[in-house]
Scaffold this motif. Sequence first.
Motif, mmCIF file in Angstrom:
data_model
loop_
_atom_site.group_PDB
_atom_site.id
_atom_site.type_symbol
_atom_site.label_atom_id
_atom_site.label_comp_id
_atom_site.label_asym_id
_atom_site.label_seq_id
_atom_site.Cartn_x
_atom_site.Cartn_y
_atom_site.Cartn_z
ATOM 1 N N GLY A 121 56.414 41.904 1.044
ATOM 2 C CA GLY A 121 55.785 41.306 -0.128
ATOM 3 C C GLY A 121 56.449 40.017 -0.568
ATOM 4 N N ALA A 122 56.848 39.187 0.394
ATOM 5 C CA ALA A 122 57.558 37.949 0.058
ATOM 6 C C ALA A 122 56.707 37.027 -0.806
ATOM 7 C CB ALA A 122 57.979 37.233 1.341
ATOM 8 N N ASN A 123 55.396 37.079 -0.647
ATOM 9 C CA ASN A 123 54.501 36.212 -1.419
ATOM 10 C C ASN A 123 54.515 36.530 -2.908
ATOM 11 O OD1 ASN A 123 53.128 38.637 -0.237
ATOM 12 N ND2 ASN A 123 51.506 38.034 -1.662
ATOM 13 N N LYS A 124 55.037 37.679 -3.291
ATOM 14 C CA LYS A 124 55.108 38.080 -4.703
ATOM 15 C C LYS A 124 56.482 37.831 -5.309
ATOM 16 C CE LYS A 124 51.665 41.755 -4.082
ATOM 17 N NZ LYS A 124 51.415 43.218 -4.155
ATOM 18 N N MET A 125 57.398 37.292 -4.512
ATOM 19 C CA MET A 125 58.772 37.103 -4.963
ATOM 20 C C MET A 125 59.036 35.645 -5.310
ATOM 21 S SD MET A 125 60.495 39.479 -1.983
ATOM 22 C CE MET A 125 62.177 39.399 -2.605
ATOM 23 N N SER A 126 59.948 35.434 -6.271
ATOM 24 C CA SER A 126 60.370 34.077 -6.604
ATOM 25 C C SER A 126 61.299 33.552 -5.514
ATOM 26 C CB SER A 126 61.095 34.069 -7.948
ATOM 27 O OG SER A 126 62.340 34.754 -7.835
ATOM 28 N N LEU A 127 61.581 32.266 -5.556
ATOM 29 C CA LEU A 127 62.515 31.685 -4.592
ATOM 30 C C LEU A 127 63.884 32.342 -4.709
ATOM 31 C CD1 LEU A 127 63.492 29.624 -2.516
ATOM 32 C CD2 LEU A 127 63.690 27.949 -4.362
ATOM 33 N N ASN A 128 64.327 32.565 -5.931
ATOM 34 C CA ASN A 128 65.636 33.193 -6.141
ATOM 35 C C ASN A 128 65.653 34.621 -5.608
ATOM 36 O OD1 ASN A 128 68.342 32.902 -7.334
ATOM 37 N ND2 ASN A 128 67.681 34.545 -8.697
ATOM 38 N N GLU A 129 64.549 35.347 -5.774
ATOM 39 C CA GLU A 129 64.468 36.724 -5.267
ATOM 40 C C GLU A 129 64.458 36.739 -3.743
ATOM 41 O OE1 GLU A 129 61.991 38.999 -8.828
ATOM 42 O OE2 GLU A 129 60.902 37.860 -7.307
ATOM 43 N N ILE A 130 63.745 35.802 -3.138
ATOM 44 C CA ILE A 130 63.734 35.719 -1.671
ATOM 45 C C ILE A 130 65.125 35.397 -1.145
ATOM 46 C CG2 ILE A 130 62.973 34.268 0.261
ATOM 47 C CD1 ILE A 130 60.206 34.271 -0.913
ATOM 48 N N ALA A 131 65.823 34.472 -1.801
ATOM 49 C CA ALA A 131 67.179 34.111 -1.381
ATOM 50 C C ALA A 131 68.113 35.311 -1.450
ATOM 51 C CB ALA A 131 67.712 32.976 -2.249
ATOM 52 N N GLY A 132 68.015 36.086 -2.520
ATOM 53 C CA GLY A 132 68.858 37.278 -2.665
ATOM 54 C C GLY A 132 68.534 38.336 -1.638
ATOM 55 N N ALA A 133 67.218 38.567 -1.416
ATOM 56 C CA ALA A 133 66.797 39.575 -0.433
ATOM 57 C C ALA A 133 67.213 39.173 0.973
ATOM 58 C CB ALA A 133 65.284 39.759 -0.503
ATOM 59 N N ALA A 134 67.076 37.888 1.296
ATOM 60 C CA ALA A 134 67.429 37.414 2.633
ATOM 61 C C ALA A 134 68.912 37.611 2.912
ATOM 62 C CB ALA A 134 67.058 35.937 2.784
#
Length: 420
Positions: free
Chosen positions: A302-315
């Motif tokens: 669900g990367a399309n539902k995440m903010s840039l900061n959330e994607i950076a943290g998840a990655a």
Amino acid sequence: MATAVIMPRQGQSVESCIITKWNKQVGDSVTEGDVLFSYETDKASFEEEAKVAGTLLAILAEEGDDVPCLENVCVIGEPGEDVSEFSAAATVDGGETAPAAQEAPAQAEAAPVAAAATGSVQAGGRIKISPRAKGIAENQNLDIKKAVPTGPNGRIIERDILELSKLGAEAMASAATAVCASAGAAVPEAEYEDVALPNIRKVIARSMHASLSEMAQLTHSFSFDATQVMAYRKIVKENAEKFGLANITFNDIILFAVSRVLLNHRDLNAHFLGDKMRYFTDVNLGMAVDTPRGLLVPTIFGANKMSLNEIAGAAKDLAKQAQEGTISPDLLVGASFTVSNLGTYGVEHFTPVINPPQTGILGVNNIQTKLKMVDGEAVPYQAMGISLTYDHRALDGAPASRFAQELCRTLENFMALLAK
């Protein structure tokens, strides 16, 4: 009361695991929390800790054995307790009855080759051999009947095949030396080391070969003006602590942009399943990660539902788990599209290989200084390259190129994307 230790199930997609190392031997004292053995799936490695204290009474599977999940692996209890019920219930290698409980550490004893042929043969002519040992023998075209079994109950295990391979190599070298000596030439003996492929390398090899042999893959390369992306990252980096932001990298920015643009190009956010296409509503973004054990591809669901900061943290969290070998196998499947970044290694251009059944993969290249004409003058700028590989069975070159073009425009105007 004797207690069986079972092979854990590491994720819903895992059916079996390979034992890589025993840390305890039969007769050893076991304390709660002690590491009994290490094991691996095709993607990650784990350690099994003892849940009870006592004595290790029996080992029901050898190093290298591929053990089905939830099957008995060893038994802990008090000395003298009967463990036959656990041994009889244990199975390995798709239902084959496991060897009787190991009552003492296996000792490698010298034995003539003739003894090997009889000691490892079951009733009906089947040879008792562990799956890993069998795989190595097949890869090296070795005759398993010549191996000297040192496993429990005359079973051929990995070290026996490796020894057989070594003896064969020595025999060939001796024969070659003798031939050359008879001809009056002195030939130096080549030094080498044979190392069995780890399970994950075998899986990667099979997957990559299948991808290239079964798909119609084609790669298009593009570049975009990275000026705005670089300026934005500088601002974020300078203010990360103030606003409690993650360390947002160029790769995180690429992942974020892909997660938005991909929604407009469903043929690339899909799986090709032979006679049908499976289109995904959300972007489940795979990210290639280099680990000590090999290439792994965790999924940001669900990367399309995440903010840039959330994607950076998840990655970063997924990459850490992958590199440490603790990631759940369930996080290594399910991606609808993948991004592979080799730009940090200075790679200017490459052709990433699609992870089937996905229909595309984006390769991220390095940043180079290029020139563009502005008002009749050649102006230098920082350009980042991307390489899109797509499955020509699933989509044509024009729609694939439209995705790459939109992605480049989006990255060149990244701050506008953040306003949406």
